[in-house]
Design a protein around this motif. Structure first.
Motif, PDB file in Angstrom:
ATOM      1  N   ARG A  38      -1.468  14.729   9.353  1.00 13.88           N
ATOM      2  CA  ARG A  38      -1.503  13.782   8.232  1.00 13.88           C
ATOM      3  C   ARG A  38      -2.667  14.099   7.303  1.00 13.88           C
ATOM      4  O   ARG A  38      -2.521  14.037   6.075  1.00 13.88           O
ATOM      5  N   ASP A  39      -3.821  14.454   7.867  1.00 15.78           N
ATOM      6  CA  ASP A  39      -4.968  14.788   7.017  1.00 15.78           C
ATOM      7  C   ASP A  39      -4.682  16.004   6.153  1.00 15.78           C
ATOM      8  O   ASP A  39      -5.054  16.035   4.970  1.00 15.78           O
ATOM      9  N   GLY A  50      14.062   8.690   5.362  1.00 17.42           N
ATOM     10  CA  GLY A  50      13.646   7.305   5.312  1.00 17.42           C
ATOM     11  C   GLY A  50      13.934   6.630   3.992  1.00 17.42           C
ATOM     12  O   GLY A  50      13.708   5.434   3.841  1.00 17.42           O
ATOM     13  N   LEU A  51      14.402   7.369   3.001  1.00 17.55           N
ATOM     14  CA  LEU A  51      14.742   6.784   1.715  1.00 17.55           C
ATOM     15  C   LEU A  51      16.236   6.880   1.497  1.00 17.55           C
ATOM     16  O   LEU A  51      16.891   7.823   1.919  1.00 17.55           O
ATOM     17  N   ASP A  58      -6.751   7.520  -5.713  1.00 18.59           N
ATOM     18  CA  ASP A  58      -6.465   6.620  -4.596  1.00 18.59           C
ATOM     19  C   ASP A  58      -4.966   6.364  -4.472  1.00 18.59           C
ATOM     20  O   ASP A  58      -4.419   6.330  -3.359  1.00 18.59           O
ATOM     21  N   GLU A  59      -4.285   6.166  -5.606  1.00 16.42           N
ATOM     22  CA  GLU A  59      -2.840   5.941  -5.576  1.00 16.42           C
ATOM     23  C   GLU A  59      -2.114   7.182  -5.053  1.00 16.42           C
ATOM     24  O   GLU A  59      -1.170   7.073  -4.257  1.00 16.42           O
ATOM     25  N   ALA A  99       0.742   9.698  -0.569  1.00 15.92           N
ATOM     26  CA  ALA A  99       0.881  10.800   0.382  1.00 15.92           C
ATOM     27  C   ALA A  99       0.949  10.279   1.815  1.00 15.92           C
ATOM     28  O   ALA A  99       1.759  10.757   2.623  1.00 15.92           O
ATOM     29  N   ARG A 100       0.135   9.300   2.131  1.00 20.02           N
ATOM     30  CA  ARG A 100       0.176   8.739   3.489  1.00 20.02           C
ATOM     31  C   ARG A 100       1.515   8.057   3.758  1.00 20.02           C
ATOM     32  O   ARG A 100       2.074   8.175   4.864  1.00 20.02           O
ATOM     33  N   SER A 101       2.045   7.373   2.757  1.00 16.08           N
ATOM     34  CA  SER A 101       3.349   6.721   2.930  1.00 16.08           C
ATOM     35  C   SER A 101       4.458   7.756   3.094  1.00 16.08           C
ATOM     36  O   SER A 101       5.363   7.586   3.923  1.00 16.08           O
ATOM     37  N   ARG A 102       4.388   8.824   2.324  1.00 12.99           N
ATOM     38  CA  ARG A 102       5.405   9.874   2.423  1.00 12.99           C
ATOM     39  C   ARG A 102       5.326  10.583   3.773  1.00 12.99           C
ATOM     40  O   ARG A 102       6.357  10.934   4.354  1.00 12.99           O
ATOM     41  N   PHE A 103       4.124  10.804   4.242  1.00 13.10           N
ATOM     42  CA  PHE A 103       3.978  11.417   5.569  1.00 13.10           C
ATOM     43  C   PHE A 103       4.640  10.546   6.639  1.00 13.10           C
ATOM     44  O   PHE A 103       5.352  11.041   7.514  1.00 13.10           O
ATOM     45  N   ALA A 104       4.412   9.240   6.554  1.00 12.95           N
ATOM     46  CA  ALA A 104       4.999   8.330   7.540  1.00 12.95           C
ATOM     47  C   ALA A 104       6.523   8.383   7.510  1.00 12.95           C
ATOM     48  O   ALA A 104       7.178   8.305   8.561  1.00 12.95           O
ATOM     49  N   LEU A 105       7.104   8.532   6.334  1.00  9.86           N
ATOM     50  CA  LEU A 105       8.555   8.635   6.226  1.00  9.86           C
ATOM     51  C   LEU A 105       9.080   9.914   6.872  1.00  9.86           C
ATOM     52  O   LEU A 105      10.150   9.922   7.480  1.00  9.86           O
TER      53      LEU A 105
END
Length: 225
Positions: free
Chosen positions: A87-88, A147-148, A182-183, A188-194
């Motif tokens: 994720r990082d 996920g989308l 920041d946005e 990116a974190r949300s996309r990684f989770a998907l």
């Protein structure tokens, strides 16, 4: 020179770069910024290219007989080259591309978005891509990918892991037509989770969903011409 002209000039120059993939600590553009193939690969005799658009919106292109360029993005984002994208690393790659697009270092604004769409990834303005199959032309049921859920494959979606038509503007969480770092990193974190279907906090190339054009290419019959 006005700020608008400066931004367009900077991003126009970036679109012609042919350097090696930049590391997450190096904001220079990578293979994704090779010049796009003319008017979207149309017309007789025009060389065919493959296109992949990363979750952050960076285009990667390859000749038609080369491996699909998702591999080039993955290899460059995998900073420690262990074959797994953490994720990082995923977020750092998005941050690198944000730095490239934020030419005036004052967040990504409408001028920079326009320059991105015109000079960096013009294919996303071509509309639905028939290579994406029935879903690309609006026919058939909605298709769930990464996920989308999306009906038509518009903009960047035919070339992407997630069905986002414009991934740069997709990070604009407060809808003010400006994207802050920041946005971009939050997106990116949300996309990684998907994409992290098994929630083990790493991505492997072989486990990623195929883009619609990649999937179409893998299943099409040999060319008749």
């Amino acid at each position: 020179m006005t700020s608008r002209v400066l931004v367009c000039a900077l991003l126009g120059a970036l679109s012609l770069s042919t350097g090696a993939y930049a590391s997450p600590d190096d904001p220079k553009p990578g293979r994704g910024f090779e010049a796009p193939p003319g008017d979207g690969q149309r017309g007789p005799g025009r060389a065919r290219h493959q296109l992949f658009i990363s979750p952050a919106g960076e285009p990667f292109r390859a000749q038609d007989d080369a491996p699909y360029p998702v591999a080039a993005w993955f290899s460059g984002a995998d900073a420690n080259h262990d074959g797994a994208l953490s994720r990082d690393e995923f977020v750092a790659d998005a941050g690198r591309f944000f730095t490239v697009l934020d030419a005036d270092k004052d967040n990504i604004d409408g001028f920079e978005v326009s320059a991105y769409e015109k000079n960096v990834a013009p294919e996303i303005l071509l509309g639905a891509n028939p290579a994406a199959g029935p879903s690309g032309s609006g026919g058939g049921p909605p298709r769930k990918r990464g996920g989308l859920v999306g009906g038509g494959m518009q903009g960047a979606a035919p070339y992407a892991l997630l069905a986002e038509p414009q991934p740069v503007m997709g990070a604009d969480a407060d809808f003010n037509r400006r994207i802050s770092r920041d946005e971009a990193l939050k997106a990116a974190r949300s996309r990684f989770a998907l994409l992290d279907a098994d929630q083990d906090l790493v991505l492997h190339l072989d486990d990623l969903p195929k883009t619609p054009v990649q999937d179409r290419g893998a299943n099409r019959s040999p060319r008749r011409r």
